[in-house]
Design a protein around this motif. Structure first.
Motif, PDB file in Angstrom:
ATOM      1  N   SER A   1      -9.311   2.764   4.245  1.00  0.00           N
ATOM      2  CA  SER A   1     -10.182   2.532   3.092  1.00  0.00           C
ATOM      3  C   SER A   1      -9.739   1.316   2.295  1.00  0.00           C
ATOM      4  O   SER A   1     -10.578   0.508   1.876  1.00  0.00           O
ATOM      5  CB  SER A   1     -10.222   3.773   2.195  1.00  0.00           C
ATOM      6  N   ILE A   2      -8.440   1.142   2.086  1.00  0.00           N
ATOM      7  CA  ILE A   2      -7.972  -0.017   1.330  1.00  0.00           C
ATOM      8  C   ILE A   2      -8.160  -1.293   2.141  1.00  0.00           C
ATOM      9  O   ILE A   2      -8.504  -2.355   1.604  1.00  0.00           O
ATOM     10  CB  ILE A   2      -6.506   0.148   0.875  1.00  0.00           C
TER      11      ILE A   2
ATOM     12  N   HIS B   1       0.848  -1.189   0.000  1.00  0.00           N
ATOM     13  CA  HIS B   1       0.000   0.000   0.000  1.00  0.00           C
ATOM     14  C   HIS B   1       0.879   1.234   0.000  1.00  0.00           C
ATOM     15  O   HIS B   1       1.740   1.405   0.863  1.00  0.00           O
ATOM     16  CB  HIS B   1      -0.912   0.014   1.227  1.00  0.00           C
ATOM     17  N   ARG B   2       0.654   2.091  -1.008  1.00  0.00           N
ATOM     18  CA  ARG B   2       1.366   3.367  -1.101  1.00  0.00           C
ATOM     19  C   ARG B   2       0.353   4.490  -1.179  1.00  0.00           C
ATOM     20  O   ARG B   2      -0.708   4.347  -1.794  1.00  0.00           O
ATOM     21  CB  ARG B   2       2.232   3.424  -2.369  1.00  0.00           C
ATOM     22  N   SER B   3       0.674   5.599  -0.563  1.00  0.00           N
ATOM     23  CA  SER B   3      -0.139   6.805  -0.686  1.00  0.00           C
ATOM     24  C   SER B   3       0.699   7.989  -0.230  1.00  0.00           C
ATOM     25  O   SER B   3       1.790   7.813   0.331  1.00  0.00           O
ATOM     26  CB  SER B   3      -1.418   6.710   0.158  1.00  0.00           C
ATOM     27  N   THR B   4       0.170   9.182  -0.420  1.00  0.00           N
ATOM     28  CA  THR B   4       0.883  10.377   0.031  1.00  0.00           C
ATOM     29  C   THR B   4       0.987  10.400   1.549  1.00  0.00           C
ATOM     30  O   THR B   4       2.038  10.719   2.104  1.00  0.00           O
ATOM     31  CB  THR B   4       0.169  11.646  -0.468  1.00  0.00           C
ATOM     32  N   ASP B   5      -0.116  10.043   2.214  1.00  0.00           N
ATOM     33  CA  ASP B   5      -0.136  10.034   3.677  1.00  0.00           C
ATOM     34  C   ASP B   5      -0.808   8.740   4.144  1.00  0.00           C
ATOM     35  O   ASP B   5      -2.029   8.579   4.023  1.00  0.00           O
ATOM     36  CB  ASP B   5      -0.898  11.248   4.220  1.00  0.00           C
ATOM     37  N   LEU B   6      -0.026   7.834   4.672  1.00  0.00           N
ATOM     38  CA  LEU B   6      -0.536   6.520   5.092  1.00  0.00           C
ATOM     39  C   LEU B   6      -1.539   6.639   6.226  1.00  0.00           C
ATOM     40  O   LEU B   6      -2.401   5.770   6.394  1.00  0.00           O
ATOM     41  CB  LEU B   6       0.645   5.635   5.521  1.00  0.00           C
TER      42      LEU B   6
ATOM     43  N   HIS C   1       6.639   9.714   5.320  1.00  0.00           N
ATOM     44  CA  HIS C   1       6.444   8.296   5.633  1.00  0.00           C
ATOM     45  C   HIS C   1       7.400   7.825   6.722  1.00  0.00           C
ATOM     46  O   HIS C   1       7.014   7.076   7.624  1.00  0.00           O
ATOM     47  CB  HIS C   1       6.656   7.451   4.372  1.00  0.00           C
TER      48      HIS C   1
ATOM     49  N   THR D   1      -4.032   8.569   6.519  1.00  0.00           N
ATOM     50  CA  THR D   1      -5.400   8.844   6.090  1.00  0.00           C
ATOM     51  C   THR D   1      -5.910   7.891   5.018  1.00  0.00           C
ATOM     52  O   THR D   1      -7.105   7.894   4.714  1.00  0.00           O
ATOM     53  CB  THR D   1      -5.503  10.277   5.549  1.00  0.00           C
ATOM     54  N   SER D   2      -5.042   7.076   4.457  1.00  0.00           N
ATOM     55  CA  SER D   2      -5.449   6.246   3.319  1.00  0.00           C
ATOM     56  C   SER D   2      -5.674   4.782   3.657  1.00  0.00           C
ATOM     57  O   SER D   2      -6.371   4.071   2.923  1.00  0.00           O
ATOM     58  CB  SER D   2      -4.384   6.332   2.222  1.00  0.00           C
ATOM     59  N   PHE D   3      -5.094   4.328   4.764  1.00  0.00           N
ATOM     60  CA  PHE D   3      -5.036   2.879   4.971  1.00  0.00           C
ATOM     61  C   PHE D   3      -6.386   2.242   5.253  1.00  0.00           C
ATOM     62  O   PHE D   3      -6.689   1.158   4.744  1.00  0.00           O
ATOM     63  CB  PHE D   3      -4.058   2.539   6.102  1.00  0.00           C
TER      64      PHE D   3
END
Length: 457
Positions: free
Chosen positions: A107-108, A96-101, A131, A103-105
């Motif tokens: 949902s995935i 899992h990659r995102s700009t800001d982990l 990160h 706030t994104s985790f």
């Protein structure tokens, strides 16, 4: 034990660590292995009895390297977990990659929990100072203790992907941050991408458009140089590292050299089924384009040697489920990566067990036992009382031709398509529940996937 069982497997050869294939029975209760008995032993009654007809029962394959979401982000955890199950893979760890982990985790994770029919965990991709600075926070919040840093996305190569902060400093900071987290391991993609244009541009100018050219533009010494750099830095910080998808003899020799220096922290090494099976002259052409490249027969032999002597720790597929249309281009324009999580076990059985006479214990150590150990997957990786009943019933003599139309993946091709392989799973159980049988996902697994997220902190 007199309590009725949920499921009983009979008439099977069970793979037990330290013993090999042993005739016996397996009793399953509430998703766990409750009893192991010999073939003559009386067992409690069970709601379901599965006669394995003398076939092998192996621990489910654990694939620690998949990229679900790189094909169709909305449905990959559905299609690709089915692909995994058909091939005997019962647990996956996706990136899992995102700009800001921070706030994104969630949902995935929610998408995966709703769609996946196999159990799953995640690695975090580290591409920025943010990160690294928030690593301990996100690790503890979300139960993640493994990460990946992409040395191939330095400089101009990284800029093309939107990454501007990947350099040796980020590697150093990530090693220091990782060291503070219990049981953590930093995986690194090792390729010196800064040299690649100097090798690639003349090949393109010559009009080269073959799979071997992809190897020549990113040769083994560029991988080996980065392996040395990562091992050297990790030795200075005493941080456990994992050299992911290692592909070449020269890079493996760098690992061997660093392992001899008396370091305290481990160096884990992962290779992939394609580096054990495909070379740069494969008829698969662009369908086998991947980073690092598939290489020579000498490198394939070296990967098997590393597997046998234990320097190679785990096997991961590096599964990427994009469509055929992204590969039907010249070698320079075709997309990287290909599907493979459902092919780990068939390739190990065909090429390893049958062709090379590699012991089953060696194959399962790298594909089940060690992934569970390295990544903290409790209750996974072996057939023992109390562990999850993640089991694969295998017909070691079954011959099948690889047909991507039957593999449930979003990807509509395979670099192995048309090949006849010997040794295939015929039933896959996740925590005691049959989710695949005779090359088909069960209707109940389609309606209620029930894969579980595995927190590791």
């Amino acid at each position: 034990m007199t309590k009725p069982l949920d499921t009983l497997l009979t008439n099977t050869l069970i793979y037990l660590e330290g013993k090999g294939l042993v005739p016996g029975k397996i009793g399953i209760l509430k998703g766990k292995i409750a009893l192991l008995g010999d073939h003559n032993q009386d067992m409690p009654a069970a709601s379901e009895v599965i006669d394995c007809q003398g076939l092998w029962t192996l621990p489910g394959i654990i694939d620690p390297h998949v990229h679900f979401g790189f094909g169709n982000p909305d449905t990959d955890f559905q299609t690709e977990s089915r692909n995994a199950a058909l091939g005997g893979t019962t647990t996956v760890i996706s990136f899992h990659r995102s700009t800001d982990l921070r706030t994104s985790f969630e949902s995935i994770k929610a998408i995966a929990a709703n769609q996946s029919c196999v159990d799953f965990a995640f690695h975090f991709g580290l591409t920025s100072r943010l990160h690294v600075d928030t690593l301990e926070e996100v690790s503890r919040r979300f139960g993640v203790n493994s990460y990946k840093l992409y040395m191939m996305y330095k400089g101009a190569a990284g800029l093309s992907k939107g990454f501007t902060e990947i350099d040796d400093g980020l590697l150093w900071g990530a090693l220091l941050a990782c060291k503070k987290i219990p049981g953590a391991t930093l995986g690194v993609h090792c390729e010196n991408v800064e040299v690649i244009p100097w090798l690639r541009d003349p090949l393109r100018a010559e009009g080269r458009d073959d799979l071997a050219a992809w190897d020549e533009q990113s040769p083994d010494f560029l991988e080996a140089e980065n392996v040395h750099r990562v091992c050297y830095f990790a030795g200075k910080t005493d941080t456990p590292i994992n050299i992911v998808h290692l592909s070449s003899l020269e890079a493996l020799n760098e690992v061997r050299r660093h392992k001899q220096d008396g370091r305290k922290s481990p160096i884990y090494v992962e290779t992939c089924p394609h580096y054990l099976f495909l070379d740069k002259y494969s008829a698969a052409g662009t369908y086998a384009k991947v980073n690092p490249p598939v290489r020579s027969q000498r490198d394939i032999n070296a990967m098997w040697e590393g597997l046998c002597d234990g320097v190679i720790t785990t096997i991961g597929s590096d599964h990427v489920p994009r469509k055929r249309e992204t590969k039907d281009k010249d070698i320079w324009s075709a997309s990287n990566g290909f599907p493979g999580t459902g092919m780990i076990l068939p390739i190990l059985l065909h090429e390893g067990l049958h062709k090379r006479q590699i012991p089953l214990s060696t194959l399962l150590r790298a594909s089940s036992q060690m992934p569970a150990q390295v990544y903290g997957l409790k209750g996974k990786g072996s057939i023992s009382v109390g562990n999850d009943a993640d089991l694969v019933i295998v017909d070691p003599d079954l011959k099948k031709v690889v047909d991507p139309t039957l593999q449930e993946s979003n990807a509509d091709y395979s670099p192995y398509e048309g090949m006849e392989l010997t040794g295939w799973p015929v039933r896959t159980l996740i925590r005691g529940r049959t989710i695949a049988i005779d090359g088909q996902i069960t209707e109940s697994a389609k309606q209620q996937p029930s894969g579980r997220y595995i927190s590791r902190l």
